[in-house]
Design an enzyme around this catalytic site. Structure first.
Site, mmCIF file in Angstrom:
data_model
loop_
_atom_site.group_PDB
_atom_site.id
_atom_site.type_symbol
_atom_site.label_atom_id
_atom_site.label_comp_id
_atom_site.label_asym_id
_atom_site.label_seq_id
_atom_site.Cartn_x
_atom_site.Cartn_y
_atom_site.Cartn_z
ATOM 1 N N ARG A 168 0.813 -1.221 0.000
ATOM 2 C CA ARG A 168 0.000 0.000 0.000
ATOM 3 C C ARG A 168 0.843 1.266 0.000
ATOM 4 O O ARG A 168 0.531 2.216 -0.700
ATOM 5 C CB ARG A 168 -0.941 -0.015 1.200
ATOM 6 C CG ARG A 168 -2.030 -1.069 1.040
ATOM 7 C CD ARG A 168 -3.083 -0.912 2.082
ATOM 8 N NE ARG A 168 -4.143 -1.884 1.902
ATOM 9 C CZ ARG A 168 -5.154 -2.029 2.741
ATOM 10 N NH1 ARG A 168 -5.245 -1.256 3.803
ATOM 11 N NH2 ARG A 168 -6.080 -2.931 2.528
ATOM 12 N N ASP A 205 -15.122 9.635 10.390
ATOM 13 C CA ASP A 205 -14.074 8.676 10.052
ATOM 14 C C ASP A 205 -12.738 9.401 10.107
ATOM 15 O O ASP A 205 -12.673 10.631 10.056
ATOM 16 C CB ASP A 205 -14.299 8.083 8.648
ATOM 17 C CG ASP A 205 -13.604 6.742 8.477
ATOM 18 O OD1 ASP A 205 -14.275 5.697 8.572
ATOM 19 O OD2 ASP A 205 -12.367 6.731 8.265
HETATM 20 C C1 LIG Z 1 -14.006 -1.634 7.938
HETATM 21 S S1 LIG Z 1 -14.529 0.041 8.012
HETATM 22 C C2 LIG Z 1 -16.109 -0.137 8.812
HETATM 23 C C3 LIG Z 1 -17.205 0.673 8.141
HETATM 24 C C4 LIG Z 1 -18.613 0.502 8.752
HETATM 25 N N1 LIG Z 1 -18.640 0.898 10.139
HETATM 26 C C5 LIG Z 1 -19.100 -0.910 8.594
HETATM 27 O O1 LIG Z 1 -19.165 -1.655 9.567
HETATM 28 O O2 LIG Z 1 -19.427 -1.292 7.469
HETATM 29 C C6 LIG Z 1 -13.487 0.691 9.325
HETATM 30 C C7 LIG Z 1 -13.382 2.210 9.291
HETATM 31 O O3 LIG Z 1 -12.801 2.658 10.530
HETATM 32 C C8 LIG Z 1 -11.996 3.794 10.258
HETATM 33 N N2 LIG Z 1 -11.042 4.012 11.343
HETATM 34 C C9 LIG Z 1 -9.963 3.261 11.692
HETATM 35 N N3 LIG Z 1 -9.307 3.808 12.716
HETATM 36 C C10 LIG Z 1 -9.983 4.939 13.059
HETATM 37 C C11 LIG Z 1 -9.792 5.949 14.056
HETATM 38 N N4 LIG Z 1 -8.767 5.905 14.908
HETATM 39 N N5 LIG Z 1 -10.685 6.976 14.108
HETATM 40 C C12 LIG Z 1 -11.728 7.016 13.237
HETATM 41 N N6 LIG Z 1 -11.958 6.102 12.279
HETATM 42 C C13 LIG Z 1 -11.099 5.065 12.184
HETATM 43 C C14 LIG Z 1 -11.352 3.450 8.931
HETATM 44 O O4 LIG Z 1 -10.877 4.592 8.254
HETATM 45 C C15 LIG Z 1 -12.479 2.725 8.182
HETATM 46 O O5 LIG Z 1 -13.189 3.584 7.325
#
Ligand SMILES: C[S@@+](CC[C@H](N)C(=O)[O-])C[C@H]1O[C@@H](n2cnc3c(N)ncnc32)[C@H](O)[C@@H]1O
Length: 280
Positions: free
Chosen positions: A42, A151
């Site tokens: 990545r 996010d």
């Molecule tokens: C796998 S997605 C989940 C999306 C949705 N909640 C779902 O269940 O379909 C995880 C998301 O968490 C966000 N994320 C990870 N670490 C984070 C942080 N410290 N603060 C805010 N968002 C975070 C990522 O950018 C990503 O968009």
């Protein structure tokens, strides 16, 4: 610098450790040793695009960029954003039930329903929440939805705000919702659709890092969705985060996590409802 056949710089163990610690400190995402190849792939793209000679050069550049923009790009590249509409459908049934019961209990009194989609990715989760609640309250002038969707990744947030998706991704919506709440985006042959403006307006998108020690919210939430986000965090980080969510949830409020997650092994004060669903 060493390069492989693909022309990418090697990511040494030491360099990987530097990135691992930086990502953990900045986002709580806990990259294990098995993620080294993924990180190399990545970040390798970013290295080639920016003309960096080694991962260490790129690392120094991130640290020296006082604007924070490169750090945001780095975290965008690392985070996993998989999601879809009405993912884990049961949660939307529980949400609908909570809204209906509360509306009945309030007997026509005004109510601002406050919901937070924490880790909303490209918007499918908050739009699924908006559609579920809108469908229940559309005939009531007294009940309003205040939906916050946050996010860490700026890239997914731009997509979420625009609300444009491939039409074939609407297959998981409840019957009739696609036609009622999405419009074709582009010309007649376009395979893209956009969430209708009156639904997009219901969601406030913002960049917010869940690692922030204090959450700046005045009101408590009726429901918090934090699904498939904490899987990337270690246990102390998860415990601290769910305790903070608890403070910001109203009594009896709904707390929803991903179906592959559980609070079982964590210290917490929530009341278990059913798998991946809790109440304060
Ligand atoms: C796998 S997605 C989940 C999306 C949705 N909640 C779902 O269940 O379909 C995880 C998301 O968490 C966000 N994320 C990870 N670490 C984070 C942080 N410290 N603060 C805010 N968002 C975070 C990522 O950018 C990503 O968009």
């Amino acid at each position: 610098m060493t390069t492989d056949l693909l022309g990418s710089a090697e990511l040494t163990q030491r360099e990987y450790e530097l990135f691992r610690q930086l990502v953990y400190a900045q986002s709580g995402i806990n990259l294990g040793p098995e993620k080294q190849h993924l990180v190399r792939a990545r970040l390798g793209k970013r290295l080639r695009k920016g003309g960096f000679k080694s991962f260490k050069d790129y690392y120094d550049f991130v640290l020296n960029d006082k604007s924070g923009q490169e750090l945001a790009t780095l975290l965008d590249a690392i985070s996993t954003n998989t999601t879809h509409f009405f993912r884990e459908q049961r949660h939307f049934q529980l949400l609908a039930k909570m809204v209906e019961e509360r509306m009945a209990a309030l007997g026509g009194k005004p109510w601002d329903i406050r919901i937070w989609s924490a880790g909303c990715s490209s918007g499918e989760e908050p739009y699924s929440i908006a559609l579920t609640v809108h469908d229940l309250i559309k005939n009531s002038s007294k009940v309003r939805l205040k939906l916050l969707a946050t996010d860490l990744s700026t890239k997914v947030l731009s997509k979420a705000k625009l609300g444009v998706y491939e039409a074939m991704r609407l297959g998981t919506l409840p019957p009739g919702f696609g036609k009622a709440y999405f419009r074709r985006y582009g010309d007649r042959r376009s395979a893209l659709v956009q969430v209708a403006p009156h639904i997009r307006e219901l969601v406030s998108f913002a960049r917010f890092n869940l690692m922030q020690e204090r959450f700046p919210f005045k009101h408590q939430f009726d429901a918090i969705f934090c699904r498939n986000v904490m899987i990337y965090f270690d246990r102390p980080t998860q415990e601290a985060l769910i305790a903070r969510f608890y403070q910001h949830l109203r009594p009896d409020g709904l707390f929803l996590i991903g179906h592959s997650e559980s609070l079982n092994s964590l210290k917490h004060q929530y009341r278990y409802v059913e798998p991946a669903s809790y109440r304060k």
